[in-house]
Design an enzyme around this catalytic site. Sequence first.
Site, short mmCIF file in Angstrom:
data_model
loop_
_atom_site.label_atom_id
_atom_site.label_comp_id
_atom_site.label_asym_id
_atom_site.label_seq_id
_atom_site.Cartn_x
_atom_site.Cartn_y
_atom_site.Cartn_z
N THR A 179 0.86 -1.10 0.12
CA THR A 179 0.06 -0.06 0.11
C THR A 179 0.87 1.41 -0.08
O THR A 179 0.26 2.26 -0.04
CB THR A 179 -0.91 -0.06 1.24
N LYS A 180 2.09 1.17 0.00
CA LYS A 180 2.87 2.43 0.33
C LYS A 180 3.22 3.11 -1.16
O LYS A 180 2.67 2.60 -2.37
CB LYS A 180 4.15 1.90 0.77
#
Length: 389
Positions: A191-192
């Site tokens: 998710t980064k």
Amino acid sequence: MSDGHYLERAEDLIYIGQPDLTADEQEAVLGVLRRGWLTRGPECAAFEKEFCESVQASQALMVSSCTAALHLALLVQDIGPGDEVILPSLTFSATAHVVVQCGAKPVFAEIDPATYCLDPSHAESLITPRTRALMAVHFGGHPADLKRLRDIASRHGIALIEDAAHGLGGAIDGTPVGAAPSIACFSFYSTKNITTAEGGMLADPDPARLKRAERLSRHGMDTDAWVRQEGEAPVWRYVVDEIGYKYNANDLLAALGRIQLKRLQEMQQKRAQAWSFYQEMFSDDDRLAPPQTSFGMTHAMHLYLLRLCDECSADRDEVVTTLRSKGIGATVHYDPVHLQPVYQKRFGTRKGQLPVTEKIASRILSLPMHSRMTDQQANRVSIELLRIL
Ligand SMILES: *Cc1c(COP(=O)(O)O)cnc(C)c1O
């Protein structure tokens, strides 16, 4: 978190974060598979070099996660039993866990109410003769106040270690987060801002420390398999002089990361578009405090953190739950670490200890923010939120 639900994905669900992958990433990973060297090797070295150029770090080591990078960053400072490390409580639990895993004591400090990053004055007030390091988190992507934190760290002769899991793409006075002399740990979790599925990067400008981190990342062995098979010495021979960890990255992940890094600016621009859409929708509403960016800073726009003001009578948890029931992946980053049962039990932390952090943590929520968001999606999120309020 999106990737665990890939198969259930429906068109009308809007995820909090989503990996942004193209045919180039697929090709890069396939290339590694075709060449056949899978573990740490030339792709990791190339990714490290390109990453350093991108964030102006002098040197960096790719590892299996940001958590591993944070742990190594503390270990190579010889932080251990009897030592204290000061960090914010408004962070992912891993930031604090690694302190405990070193045998040291986490000491939780307040956050700045405008940036949600470590409050330098409060952090300084907690320094004791046992304090060995400050840990700053670039929370949500807003750069921590490194200028003041560096000054405090150097005056007290302690280290400053940055949890830059949210920080890639951010900058202070035009200097990227992670630039030397930072000791900074990045995450490439799914998710980064860029992803390698799982992975992390440790930037540490001190050659002896980074070399030691590299050894510790492969069980304490002096060379890795790629170096041994390329070298003159017998391929089986290695020397172990410390009990290390299994924290190395691998070439499949690095190949993915190299393409993602090339696309960072493009992806940041798309985040910026969704970001300004939200800002436009919320900035004139008395009930809402949209994210602010301090003067001279570039926000990495990792999380869109919206705070419900005192004027807003809505219950935060209820707002998040209702948004989720409508297919909008709103969530909360995070319940403060010092209120987690294990910290209360082991370190005697308690409710009321950090009033600023606790108040903010009870009123913030994170709205979907990623580089594949469309204006229509940002619009739907905004409309639903305003309707719920
Ligand atoms: C994601 C995250 C981490 C951990 O990163 P991993 O790569 O999953 O180990 C650490 N700190 C913060 C603030 C994070 O958001």
